[in-house]
Design an enzyme around this catalytic site. Sequence first.
Site, mmCIF file in Angstrom:
data_model
loop_
_atom_site.group_PDB
_atom_site.id
_atom_site.type_symbol
_atom_site.label_atom_id
_atom_site.label_comp_id
_atom_site.label_asym_id
_atom_site.label_seq_id
_atom_site.Cartn_x
_atom_site.Cartn_y
_atom_site.Cartn_z
ATOM 1 N N HIS A 236 43.171 -2.288 14.050
ATOM 2 C CA HIS A 236 43.708 -3.034 12.907
ATOM 3 C C HIS A 236 43.047 -4.412 12.930
ATOM 4 O O HIS A 236 42.953 -5.034 13.985
ATOM 5 C CB HIS A 236 45.224 -3.150 13.058
ATOM 6 C CG HIS A 236 45.914 -3.657 11.841
ATOM 7 N ND1 HIS A 236 45.774 -4.940 11.387
ATOM 8 C CD2 HIS A 236 46.751 -3.036 10.974
ATOM 9 C CE1 HIS A 236 46.496 -5.092 10.292
ATOM 10 N NE2 HIS A 236 47.099 -3.942 10.017
ATOM 11 N N ARG A 258 46.118 -9.043 3.402
ATOM 12 C CA ARG A 258 44.765 -8.916 2.822
ATOM 13 C C ARG A 258 44.847 -8.236 1.473
ATOM 14 O O ARG A 258 44.133 -8.607 0.541
ATOM 15 C CB ARG A 258 43.850 -8.128 3.770
ATOM 16 C CG ARG A 258 43.449 -8.935 4.986
ATOM 17 C CD ARG A 258 42.516 -8.154 5.893
ATOM 18 N NE ARG A 258 43.191 -7.045 6.527
ATOM 19 C CZ ARG A 258 42.894 -5.754 6.348
ATOM 20 N NH1 ARG A 258 41.866 -5.413 5.584
ATOM 21 N NH2 ARG A 258 43.573 -4.814 6.960
#
Length: 574
Positions: A236, A258
């Site tokens: 991640h 994001r």
Amino acid sequence: MKTVKTDILILGSGGAGLFAALHAHQHNPNLSITVAVKGLLGKSGCTRMVQGGYNVALDPNDSVERHFMDTIEGGKWLPDQELAWTLVETAIERIRELENELGCFFDRNPDGTIHQKAFAGQTFDRTVHKGDLTGIEIINRLAEQVWARGIHRLEEHRAVEFIKNKTGDAIAGVLMIDIRSGEFVMVQAQAVLLATGGGPTMYKYHTPSGDKTCDGMAMALRAGLALRDMEMVQFHPTGLIAGMDTRITGTIIEEGLRGSGGYLLNGQRERFMHKYDARNERATRDIVSRGMYQEMREGRVGPRGGLYITMAHLDPLMVRKEFKGMVERCADCGFDLVSGLVDVVPTAHYMMGGVEFKVDCTTTLHGLFCAGEDSGGVHGANRLGGNGVANSTVFGGIAGDVMPGWVKAHGAFSEPDKDAMDVAVAACRAPFAKAAGSLTDIREKLYNLMWDDVGIVRDATSLARSAGALDELEAELDATGVSDSNLAFNLTWHDWLNLKNLILVSKSIRYASEVREDSRGAHFRADFPEVRDLENSRFTSVTWNNGGHNGRFDCTTKPVAFTRVKPGETLLKA
Ligand SMILES: Cc1cc2nc3c(=O)[nH]c(=O)nc-3n(C[C@H](O)[C@H](O)[C@H](O)COP(=O)(O)OP(=O)(O)OC[C@H]3O[C@@H](n4cnc5c(N)ncnc54)[C@H](O)[C@@H]3O)c2cc1C
């Protein structure tokens, strides 16, 4: 040795284990069902840690076909298509069940429909969530329902070995250690579900809970089962860096940041993702993690050795409202997520690989079922954010649907192989015969060698180097003892057992990485950087031959069956 008998034994109390328990109980409340868990029921594992949410095609403009295509393309054509189809189709039923039967509250739009947010790598905003702490809502509601029924619990019981019957052709039960007393317990069962949740905690930076040390996968290897796609370890992009002496380092701050427009900056405080992918920060996790790793390798790092995420250019009210949990977590670590910079590093998050299993959760061992992160084949080379908790709840529920009927048709209690039990007990007790040493040193060595040589970027040289290093580390562990003055809550002993399993599974990751001589999704070989020959995709299948504690690895490849769609085709209508 203490013996317990139960019709159905479920190992693990994450989304997979608890859904299985509820469904099995619903199908036949007269069966005795036991959930055995290394931690506490409802408090352990990663489902509770789910932040971002749950992928499901609910919107009329979305479709199961679109969710399926995103999953297959994200997985670089390696997923088993029947498993992936079952995932996306059953997720709809499962989210309704979570909401309407189990009482989960998910965030809603002003018109009352369920709010679905953007997650990287998806062509539609389909992630259902409860703020940014979705897992707590799901696991609390599941645990309440399990507590309310007559489902037995063996908490703080660690599974250590599958024990077969005397002829070796079916599972007879599971050898466990009662962590509270240190005693061995043999749990005999007609059917066993493996749902211990994998967890790549062998890497220097990692996200999963500390109770997850690949125990289930190691047990499966020792029992002779094949693990597929083990080279596919997902990193991640945004693990927190909060200092090396805190477990918070490596834990994630969620992908939705994001998705909502957050920027990644390098140590020179410049955006860089455009160099690696046109989708910038919204590219899939593998691409973003590799871009970050490249910036780090080229020395463009901040003072803590990582990079930054910032939301400072976005509406502060939106950030505070949508990401309340993340804002608070960052503040706890001294970071201002709303208007400052937060230090981040790619962090090992999820194993796409796992036990080969079928759509009905059966495995090649008669009586053993598998669901959740312990299983392989649903996600292929890359898991989309939001497909993890969908995977555990969908297949956990299916296992719970199937096992009661299976017990009726095929089940029987069989006598456990006493010799196998003795061997397993002796293997667990082995460290008590040695002088105590530093497990911390061994763990640090494992972290670093997996991060450096079997991590985000690998090549033949690093993989060959890690083969010898893993063997040496295992020998060092075998020579390192543990004091047995008090077996109750002897966490040093459990650390030793954790490391034993982590090293075995690390070896399987290394073997599969060596065999896959191309780059796909999470697996990037610097010496074979191209994604090759999608039409003839094959998946790796690792076995630990001769089984037991003295086996050797074998890794073959098998063709992916394109049962629904071939590379270059789509299920979406033009
Ligand atoms: C920080 C974080 C955030 C995440 N966010 C998301 C997200 O937003 N969306 C998403 O889809 N996925 C997310 N995931 C992934 C998701 O959590 C997992 O894919 C999923 O929850 C795994 O469910 P599971 O039931 O297989 O395992 P888990 O929920 O991890 O449960 C495993 C259980 O097995 C038990 N166990 C382990 N070893 C043993 C043993 N030897 N004996 C007995 N019991 C054992 C554990 O104690 C635990 O109870 C996230 C993961 C993490 C770590």
